[in-house]
Design a protein around this motif. Structure first.
Motif, PDB file in Angstrom:
ATOM      1  N   CYS A   1      36.678  44.497  40.485  1.00 12.53           N
ATOM      2  CA  CYS A   1      35.604  43.508  40.577  1.00 12.53           C
ATOM      3  C   CYS A   1      34.341  44.086  39.925  1.00 12.53           C
ATOM      4  CB  CYS A   1      35.326  43.137  42.034  1.00 12.53           C
ATOM      5  SG  CYS A   1      33.978  41.942  42.238  1.00 12.53           S
TER       6      CYS A   1
ATOM      7  N   TYR B   1      44.327  39.895  48.064  1.00 15.70           N
ATOM      8  CA  TYR B   1      43.112  40.560  48.547  1.00 15.70           C
ATOM      9  C   TYR B   1      41.887  40.063  47.788  1.00 15.70           C
ATOM     10  CZ  TYR B   1      39.835  44.187  49.956  1.00 15.70           C
ATOM     11  OH  TYR B   1      38.730  44.846  50.451  1.00 15.70           O
ATOM     12  N   SER B   2      42.002  39.960  46.477  1.00 16.78           N
ATOM     13  CA  SER B   2      40.878  39.488  45.666  1.00 16.78           C
ATOM     14  C   SER B   2      40.513  38.054  46.018  1.00 16.78           C
ATOM     15  CB  SER B   2      41.220  39.581  44.180  1.00 16.78           C
ATOM     16  OG  SER B   2      41.383  40.916  43.784  1.00 16.78           O
TER      17      SER B   2
ATOM     18  N   SER C   1      40.968  36.570  48.852  1.00 15.81           N
ATOM     19  CA  SER C   1      40.293  36.588  50.152  1.00 15.81           C
ATOM     20  C   SER C   1      38.844  37.036  50.013  1.00 15.81           C
ATOM     21  CB  SER C   1      41.044  37.524  51.109  1.00 15.81           C
ATOM     22  OG  SER C   1      40.361  37.626  52.341  1.00 15.81           O
TER      23      SER C   1
ATOM     24  N   LEU D   1      39.704  47.324  43.776  1.00 21.47           N
ATOM     25  CA  LEU D   1      40.338  46.622  44.886  1.00 21.47           C
ATOM     26  C   LEU D   1      41.803  47.068  44.978  1.00 21.47           C
ATOM     27  CD1 LEU D   1      38.773  43.136  44.086  1.00 21.47           C
ATOM     28  CD2 LEU D   1      37.850  44.956  45.546  1.00 21.47           C
ATOM     29  N   ASN D   2      42.634  46.313  45.653  1.00 18.22           N
ATOM     30  CA  ASN D   2      44.053  46.679  45.761  1.00 18.22           C
ATOM     31  C   ASN D   2      44.676  46.914  44.392  1.00 18.22           C
ATOM     32  OD1 ASN D   2      44.185  46.719  48.483  1.00 18.22           O
ATOM     33  ND2 ASN D   2      45.620  45.025  48.711  1.00 18.22           N
ATOM     34  N   ASP D   3      44.818  45.843  43.629  1.00 19.71           N
ATOM     35  CA  ASP D   3      45.363  45.933  42.278  1.00 19.71           C
ATOM     36  C   ASP D   3      44.314  45.605  41.229  1.00 19.71           C
ATOM     37  OD1 ASP D   3      47.994  46.583  43.063  1.00 19.71           O
ATOM     38  OD2 ASP D   3      48.414  44.480  43.488  1.00 19.71           O
ATOM     39  N   ASP D   4      43.263  44.934  41.647  1.00 19.89           N
ATOM     40  CA  ASP D   4      42.294  44.380  40.711  1.00 19.89           C
ATOM     41  C   ASP D   4      40.989  45.175  40.692  1.00 19.89           C
ATOM     42  OD1 ASP D   4      44.217  42.368  40.458  1.00 19.89           O
ATOM     43  OD2 ASP D   4      43.256  41.136  41.993  1.00 19.89           O
TER      44      ASP D   4
ATOM     45  N   GLN E   1      33.917  47.740  41.515  1.00 17.12           N
ATOM     46  CA  GLN E   1      34.645  47.956  42.762  1.00 17.12           C
ATOM     47  C   GLN E   1      36.143  47.900  42.488  1.00 17.12           C
ATOM     48  OE1 GLN E   1      33.447  45.257  45.852  1.00 17.12           O
ATOM     49  NE2 GLN E   1      34.732  46.180  47.419  1.00 17.12           N
TER      50      GLN E   1
ATOM     51  N   THR F   1      44.787  36.880  40.029  1.00 19.06           N
ATOM     52  CA  THR F   1      44.454  37.995  40.918  1.00 19.06           C
ATOM     53  C   THR F   1      45.346  37.980  42.152  1.00 19.06           C
ATOM     54  OG1 THR F   1      42.712  36.626  41.883  1.00 19.06           O
ATOM     55  CG2 THR F   1      42.070  38.174  40.146  1.00 19.06           C
ATOM     56  N   ASP F   2      45.270  39.079  42.921  1.00 20.68           N
ATOM     57  CA  ASP F   2      46.133  39.189  44.096  1.00 20.68           C
ATOM     58  C   ASP F   2      45.490  38.569  45.338  1.00 20.68           C
ATOM     59  OD1 ASP F   2      44.274  41.043  45.023  1.00 20.68           O
ATOM     60  OD2 ASP F   2      45.521  42.787  44.618  1.00 20.68           O
TER      61      ASP F   2
END
Length: 208
Positions: free
Chosen positions: A203, A27-28, A30, A198-201, A196, A24-25
């Motif tokens: 959830c 953001y994920s 974090s 997210l940026n690239d991912d 949800q 994951t990236d």
């Protein structure tokens, strides 16, 4: 308990050589730190400890940090691991009395607490933690312990991060080992939760 894992869009949690950092990236990852802050303890198995050398902290989003728990059948653990540094968070090793070689634990730093249970049933691990007042548990374990935790009723919720990556490989790691299902009527069906973006991912949160 809550089971959390990250996987590629083809359902892999790692390459066949065990490498998995990072699926994951940023953001994920974090977001995972924030998720950890909601829990009393975080559980990994010995294999995850050996392969990933995780830190398992909230990155200062919670104080005190959740207890980091390593569940091991053999107690054959590396001598140098991030979890043995107790300056940021406390660590507890729970080992299976019937199968572990206690000699393996003699060189683990003294700041790491030790506890034993009679078998590898994860229900006993949950009971041990509950007796310490630790009831909100996050499982960040590999496929074998994740499967056992679900089979034994330790998991009520799942959190899945899905990344737009293809890892491929017939022998690549997947989130679970074999449930020995023989028919589609036997499979685990999760109840609807939330999705949800997210940026690239993505959830997903679901309930058992």
């Amino acid at each position: 308990g809550v089971l959390k894992w990250a996987m590629s869009i083809d359902g892999r949690i790692g390459l066949k050589n065990g490498k998995s950092q990072w699926i994951t990236d940023v953001y994920s990852r974090s977001m995972v730190h924030s998720i950890r802050a909601k829990f009393d303890a975080i559980i990994v198995g010995g294999n995850t400890l050996r392969k990933d050398n995780p830190l398992l902290t909230t990155r200062s989003k919670k104080y005190p940090e959740p207890l980091r728990v390593v569940f091991t059948r053999s107690a054959d653990l590396p001598l140098e691991r991030n979890l043995w540094n107790c300056s940021e968070a406390k660590t507890l090793i729970v080992y299976v009395e019937s199968s572990a070689n206690e000699e393996n634990l003699k060189n683990i730093p003294k700041c790491v607490e030790l506890a034993k249970i009679p078998s590898d049933n994860p229900k006993l691990l949950s009971k041990l933690l509950a007796e310490r007042g630790l009831n909100n548990i996050l499982w960040e374990c590999g496929p074998n312990l994740a499967t056992s935790a679900i089979k034994n009723g330790c998991i009520q919720e799942t959190i899945t991060f899905i990344a737009p990556k293809i890892l491929g490989g017939l022998n690549s790691m997947t989130p679970f080992s074999d449930f020995n299902f023989k028919d589609m009527d036997e499979v685990k069906i999760l109840n609807k939760g939330s999705i949800q973006i997210l940026n690239d991912d993505i959830c997903l949160k679901n309930f058992l």
